[in-house]
Design a protein around this motif. Structure first.
Motif, PDB file in Angstrom:
ATOM      1  N   MET A  30      22.352  78.130 -33.496  1.00 28.79           N
ATOM      2  CA  MET A  30      22.081  76.793 -32.996  1.00 28.79           C
ATOM      3  C   MET A  30      21.892  75.824 -34.150  1.00 28.79           C
ATOM      4  SD  MET A  30      18.088  76.763 -31.906  1.00 28.79           S
ATOM      5  CE  MET A  30      18.086  77.922 -30.571  1.00 28.79           C
ATOM      6  N   PHE A  31      21.804  74.557 -33.774  1.00 34.57           N
ATOM      7  CA  PHE A  31      21.587  73.462 -34.717  1.00 34.57           C
ATOM      8  C   PHE A  31      20.299  73.713 -35.527  1.00 34.57           C
ATOM      9  CE2 PHE A  31      19.828  69.035 -35.161  1.00 34.57           C
ATOM     10  CZ  PHE A  31      20.734  68.609 -36.102  1.00 34.57           C
ATOM     11  N   GLY A  32      20.351  73.425 -36.831  1.00 33.72           N
ATOM     12  CA  GLY A  32      19.275  73.773 -37.745  1.00 33.72           C
ATOM     13  C   GLY A  32      17.898  73.248 -37.367  1.00 33.72           C
TER      14      GLY A  32
ATOM     15  N   PHE B  93      19.786  77.261 -24.735  1.00 34.52           N
ATOM     16  CA  PHE B  93      21.012  77.593 -25.494  1.00 34.52           C
ATOM     17  C   PHE B  93      21.882  76.357 -25.691  1.00 34.52           C
ATOM     18  CE2 PHE B  93      24.559  77.490 -22.405  1.00 34.52           C
ATOM     19  CZ  PHE B  93      23.845  77.146 -21.273  1.00 34.52           C
ATOM     20  N   GLU B  94      22.799  76.456 -26.649  1.00 35.54           N
ATOM     21  CA  GLU B  94      23.820  75.428 -26.871  1.00 35.54           C
ATOM     22  C   GLU B  94      25.139  75.931 -26.282  1.00 35.54           C
ATOM     23  OE1 GLU B  94      24.053  74.459 -31.067  1.00 35.54           O
ATOM     24  OE2 GLU B  94      21.941  73.878 -31.122  1.00 35.54           O
ATOM     25  N   ILE B  95      25.899  75.043 -25.634  1.00 38.20           N
ATOM     26  CA  ILE B  95      27.117  75.503 -24.931  1.00 38.20           C
ATOM     27  C   ILE B  95      28.199  75.998 -25.895  1.00 38.20           C
ATOM     28  CG2 ILE B  95      26.800  74.307 -22.734  1.00 38.20           C
ATOM     29  CD1 ILE B  95      28.865  72.201 -23.908  1.00 38.20           C
TER      30      ILE B  95
ATOM     31  N   SER C  63      24.118  54.521 -33.156  1.00 35.71           N
ATOM     32  CA  SER C  63      22.676  54.628 -32.939  1.00 35.71           C
ATOM     33  C   SER C  63      22.286  56.057 -32.583  1.00 35.71           C
ATOM     34  CB  SER C  63      22.269  53.709 -31.778  1.00 35.71           C
ATOM     35  OG  SER C  63      23.153  53.898 -30.683  1.00 35.71           O
ATOM     36  N   LEU C  64      21.028  56.378 -32.837  1.00 36.29           N
ATOM     37  CA  LEU C  64      20.476  57.679 -32.453  1.00 36.29           C
ATOM     38  C   LEU C  64      19.995  57.631 -31.004  1.00 36.29           C
ATOM     39  CD1 LEU C  64      18.289  58.227 -35.605  1.00 36.29           C
ATOM     40  CD2 LEU C  64      19.943  59.920 -34.808  1.00 36.29           C
ATOM     41  N   GLY C  65      20.174  58.721 -30.298  1.00 33.34           N
ATOM     42  CA  GLY C  65      19.656  58.779 -28.933  1.00 33.34           C
ATOM     43  C   GLY C  65      19.726  60.177 -28.380  1.00 33.34           C
TER      44      GLY C  65
ATOM     45  N   SER D 191      16.215  60.172 -29.887  1.00 30.69           N
ATOM     46  CA  SER D 191      17.128  61.039 -30.645  1.00 30.69           C
ATOM     47  C   SER D 191      17.364  62.304 -29.820  1.00 30.69           C
ATOM     48  CB  SER D 191      16.555  61.419 -32.017  1.00 30.69           C
ATOM     49  OG  SER D 191      15.471  62.318 -31.868  1.00 30.69           O
ATOM     50  N   GLY D 192      18.361  63.056 -30.228  1.00 29.60           N
ATOM     51  CA  GLY D 192      18.598  64.341 -29.581  1.00 29.60           C
ATOM     52  C   GLY D 192      17.409  65.264 -29.793  1.00 29.60           C
ATOM     53  N   MET D 193      16.838  65.251 -30.986  1.00 30.76           N
ATOM     54  CA  MET D 193      15.672  66.103 -31.264  1.00 30.76           C
ATOM     55  C   MET D 193      14.484  65.706 -30.389  1.00 30.76           C
ATOM     56  SD  MET D 193      16.608  68.560 -33.073  1.00 30.76           S
ATOM     57  CE  MET D 193      15.009  69.326 -32.899  1.00 30.76           C
ATOM     58  N   ALA D 194      14.330  64.398 -30.107  1.00 28.84           N
ATOM     59  CA  ALA D 194      13.241  63.964 -29.210  1.00 28.84           C
ATOM     60  C   ALA D 194      13.488  64.522 -27.804  1.00 28.84           C
ATOM     61  CB  ALA D 194      13.151  62.446 -29.169  1.00 28.84           C
TER      62      ALA D 194
ATOM     63  N   THR E  33      27.893  76.678 -29.878  1.00 28.76           N
ATOM     64  CA  THR E  33      26.823  76.527 -30.855  1.00 28.76           C
ATOM     65  C   THR E  33      27.339  75.845 -32.121  1.00 28.76           C
ATOM     66  OG1 THR E  33      27.074  78.663 -31.969  1.00 28.76           O
ATOM     67  CG2 THR E  33      25.751  78.630 -29.934  1.00 28.76           C
ATOM     68  N   ASN E  34      26.476  75.025 -32.676  1.00 28.43           N
ATOM     69  CA  ASN E  34      26.774  74.234 -33.868  1.00 28.43           C
ATOM     70  C   ASN E  34      26.060  74.889 -35.053  1.00 28.43           C
ATOM     71  OD1 ASN E  34      26.864  72.290 -35.879  1.00 28.43           O
ATOM     72  ND2 ASN E  34      25.687  70.756 -34.758  1.00 28.43           N
ATOM     73  N   PRO E  35      26.761  75.451 -36.031  1.00 30.11           N
ATOM     74  CA  PRO E  35      28.206  75.397 -36.275  1.00 30.11           C
ATOM     75  C   PRO E  35      28.935  76.724 -36.029  1.00 30.11           C
ATOM     76  CG  PRO E  35      27.103  75.890 -38.331  1.00 30.11           C
ATOM     77  CD  PRO E  35      26.058  75.958 -37.241  1.00 30.11           C
TER      78      PRO E  35
ATOM     79  N   ALA F  29      20.249  73.735 -21.172  1.00 27.72           N
ATOM     80  CA  ALA F  29      21.493  73.739 -21.951  1.00 27.72           C
ATOM     81  C   ALA F  29      21.593  72.502 -22.818  1.00 27.72           C
ATOM     82  CB  ALA F  29      22.686  73.786 -21.001  1.00 27.72           C
ATOM     83  N   ASP F  30      21.832  72.697 -24.106  1.00 24.66           N
ATOM     84  CA  ASP F  30      22.183  71.593 -24.995  1.00 24.66           C
ATOM     85  C   ASP F  30      23.707  71.488 -24.955  1.00 24.66           C
ATOM     86  OD1 ASP F  30      23.024  70.053 -27.179  1.00 24.66           O
ATOM     87  OD2 ASP F  30      21.397  70.712 -28.484  1.00 24.66           O
ATOM     88  N   THR F  31      24.203  70.415 -24.317  1.00 23.69           N
ATOM     89  CA  THR F  31      25.652  70.275 -24.098  1.00 23.69           C
ATOM     90  C   THR F  31      26.295  69.264 -25.049  1.00 23.69           C
ATOM     91  OG1 THR F  31      25.417  68.515 -22.449  1.00 23.69           O
ATOM     92  CG2 THR F  31      25.358  70.781 -21.611  1.00 23.69           C
TER      93      THR F  31
ATOM     94  N   VAL G  54      21.332  66.273 -24.202  1.00 25.61           N
ATOM     95  CA  VAL G  54      22.471  65.755 -24.958  1.00 25.61           C
ATOM     96  C   VAL G  54      21.951  64.929 -26.131  1.00 25.61           C
ATOM     97  CG1 VAL G  54      24.517  64.266 -24.847  1.00 25.61           C
ATOM     98  CG2 VAL G  54      23.819  65.551 -22.824  1.00 25.61           C
ATOM     99  N   SER G  55      22.491  65.168 -27.310  1.00 28.36           N
ATOM    100  CA  SER G  55      22.272  64.209 -28.396  1.00 28.36           C
ATOM    101  C   SER G  55      23.299  63.107 -28.190  1.00 28.36           C
ATOM    102  CB  SER G  55      22.465  64.869 -29.768  1.00 28.36           C
ATOM    103  OG  SER G  55      22.585  63.834 -30.745  1.00 28.36           O
ATOM    104  N   SER G  56      22.839  61.962 -27.647  1.00 29.92           N
ATOM    105  CA  SER G  56      23.772  60.855 -27.366  1.00 29.92           C
ATOM    106  C   SER G  56      24.141  60.108 -28.642  1.00 29.92           C
ATOM    107  CB  SER G  56      23.187  59.921 -26.303  1.00 29.92           C
ATOM    108  OG  SER G  56      21.909  59.472 -26.680  1.00 29.92           O
ATOM    109  N   THR G  57      23.505  60.508 -29.756  1.00 31.05           N
ATOM    110  CA  THR G  57      23.919  60.034 -31.084  1.00 31.05           C
ATOM    111  C   THR G  57      25.394  60.341 -31.305  1.00 31.05           C
ATOM    112  OG1 THR G  57      21.752  60.805 -31.822  1.00 31.05           O
ATOM    113  CG2 THR G  57      23.334  60.210 -33.540  1.00 31.05           C
ATOM    114  N   LYS G  58      25.862  61.417 -30.697  1.00 29.80           N
ATOM    115  CA  LYS G  58      27.165  61.976 -31.003  1.00 29.80           C
ATOM    116  C   LYS G  58      28.255  61.269 -30.187  1.00 29.80           C
ATOM    117  CE  LYS G  58      24.701  64.608 -33.669  1.00 29.80           C
ATOM    118  NZ  LYS G  58      24.186  65.919 -33.296  1.00 29.80           N
ATOM    119  N   TYR G  59      28.901  61.938 -29.219  1.00 30.41           N
ATOM    120  CA  TYR G  59      30.025  61.310 -28.526  1.00 30.41           C
ATOM    121  C   TYR G  59      29.655  59.968 -27.895  1.00 30.41           C
ATOM    122  CZ  TYR G  59      32.598  65.739 -28.478  1.00 30.41           C
ATOM    123  OH  TYR G  59      33.264  66.869 -28.822  1.00 30.41           O
TER     124      TYR G  59
END
Ligand SMILES: *Cc1c(COP(=O)(O)O)cnc(C)c1O
Length: 392
Positions: free
Chosen positions: A106-108, A149-151, A212-214, A81-84, A153-155, A178-180, A200-205
């Motif tokens: 940043m993300f919660g 940092f996040e490039i 799937s989560l990644g 997961s991205g968190m992992a 930031t969400n949200p 960097a969290d991109t 990268v949270s590859s869960t996303k794009y």
């Protein structure tokens, strides 16, 4: 070759025994060796070969190699997961008594990891304003282990000047992480801007329509011991490596990433522009809009596209809930960059268990709806939002 080609045509590490064109799912935990010497070489890392799928798997390695080819990184590690990816990176870099310089924007879950989980292990999170470089400099000291940092930031959609953060990191000999997640790594190089480690949270794009989560740790090799620790310690001891089924799905996702992203980013810009002039919407927060305070910096750093996350502000939380309840096409769901358009009220959900003071400090407002813009027709998405607003 261009990224679109590399994403599809990066050769396998070895030709498949049957000449398979898509990398098979190696659904095997263990791998047999011809002799005890080869086995000892693999287990001690003298030879890179899979021995046990908690730390290496050919299907996962194939995904990692493609991301290496696309980014020019020295090493890539895929996690579940991205968190992992974030937690393994931070734990690899830190220790009791150290601190992390970062932002409240940043993300919660990342905030919760840094502010609360790591605190129990004696690691301090120093939250500062990453858009004010003197504030960053004031917070970095001899015990700082990294700047994170996040490039975009969400949200909150804040954008920091990456080269300025990189200069502080370099001066103090600490990695810039960097969290991109919010702009694909195929669109720009965060390493060229000065980051040492990309997450990268590859869960996303990347996953290809939220299959799937990644998560990915993309290491540019400026701190050589980091990769040793990730591959030689974290994978073994924390056990968060990606599974082969997920790597298969995410490799397919990677092959169509560029095509999907361009449609989603263009839909997001179209939608943001139209929503900007729509009655009932107080403001639109999207760095792709000319009047956004981060517009110029975002274009300079990330190129012409601005991602597929758009935030809108309405009059009140009640107005947000009424609008969400009246959506017919857009889905009420969390996640980002699914093929379908999603809407969420972050204040009451992702940040729902944070205190009012924490949410205020993080600039998470009860008037904000976060949209993740999908691949549907932009006009259809707009029409659904407008009909929901009218009913609200
Ligand atoms: C979603 C997200 C994460 C966490 O990723 P998961 O794959 O859900 O664990 C981290 N950072 C950002 C910016 C995200 O949007």
């Amino acid at each position: 070759m261009k990224k679109e080609t590399i994403a599809i045509d990066t050769p396998f590490e070895r030709r498949d025994a049957f000449g398979a064109l898509s990398m098979p799912v190696y659904n095997s935990v263990a791998y047999e060796f011809d002799n005890a010497n080869d086995m000892a070489d693999a287990f001690t890392g003298r030879v890179v070969a899979p021995d046990y799928s908690r730390t290496q798997n050919p299907t996962v390695t194939n995904l990692e190699r493609r991301v290496m080819a696309l980014t020019g990184a020295k090493a890539v590690t895929a996690l579940n997961s991205g968190m992992a990816a974030i937690s393994n990176t931070i734990i690899a870099l830190t220790a009791a008594g150290k601190n992390i310089v970062t932002s409240r924007h940043m993300f919660g879950n990342t905030y919760d990891l840094l502010a609360n989980t790591l605190k129990r292990f004696g690691v301090e999170a120093r939250f500062c304003d990453l858009t004010d470089i003197s504030d960053v400099e004031r917070n970095v000291d001899a015990n700082t282990c990294c700047i994170f940092f996040e490039i975009i930031t969400n949200p909150q959609m804040e954008v920091a000047d990456i080269s300025k953060l990189a200069a502080v990191a370099r001066k103090n000999n600490i990695p810039l992480v960097a969290d991109t997640t919010t702009i694909p790594f195929t669109m720009f190089s965060v390493h060229d801007l000065g980051a040492d480690i990309e997450i990268v949270s590859s869960t996303k794009y990347l996953s290809g329509g939220a299959t799937s989560l990644g998560g990915l740790i993309i290491d540019y090799g400026t701190f050589p011991d980091f990769n040793k620790r990730i591959k030689g310690e974290m994978l073994f001891n924390f056990g968060a490596y990606m599974t082969p089924q997920v790597a298969y799905l995410q490799t397919l996702g990677l092959e169509t990433l560029s095509a999907r992203y361009h449609v989603q980013a263009s839909n997001a810009l179209t939608l943001a522009k139209r929503l900007h002039d729509t009655e009932g919407i107080k403001s639109v927060n999207y760095v792709g809009l000319d009047d956004n305070p981060f517009h110029e910096l975002a274009q300079k750093q990330f190129g012409p596209t601005a991602g597929a996350m758009v935030c809108i502000d309405l009059e009140s939380q009640e107005a947000c809930f009424r609008m969400l309840n009246n959506l017919k096409l857009v889905h009420r769901a969390t996640n980002l960059f699914d093929s379908r358009t999603l809407a969420i009220h972050p204040y009451s959900t992702i940040y729902g268990n944070f205190t009012t003071e924490q949410r205020a400090a993080m600039d998470v407002h009860d008037t904000t709806i976060r949209l993740s813009v999908g691949l549907e027709d932009a006009g259809d998405i707009y029409d659904d939002i407008v009909q929901a607003l009218r009913k609200a």
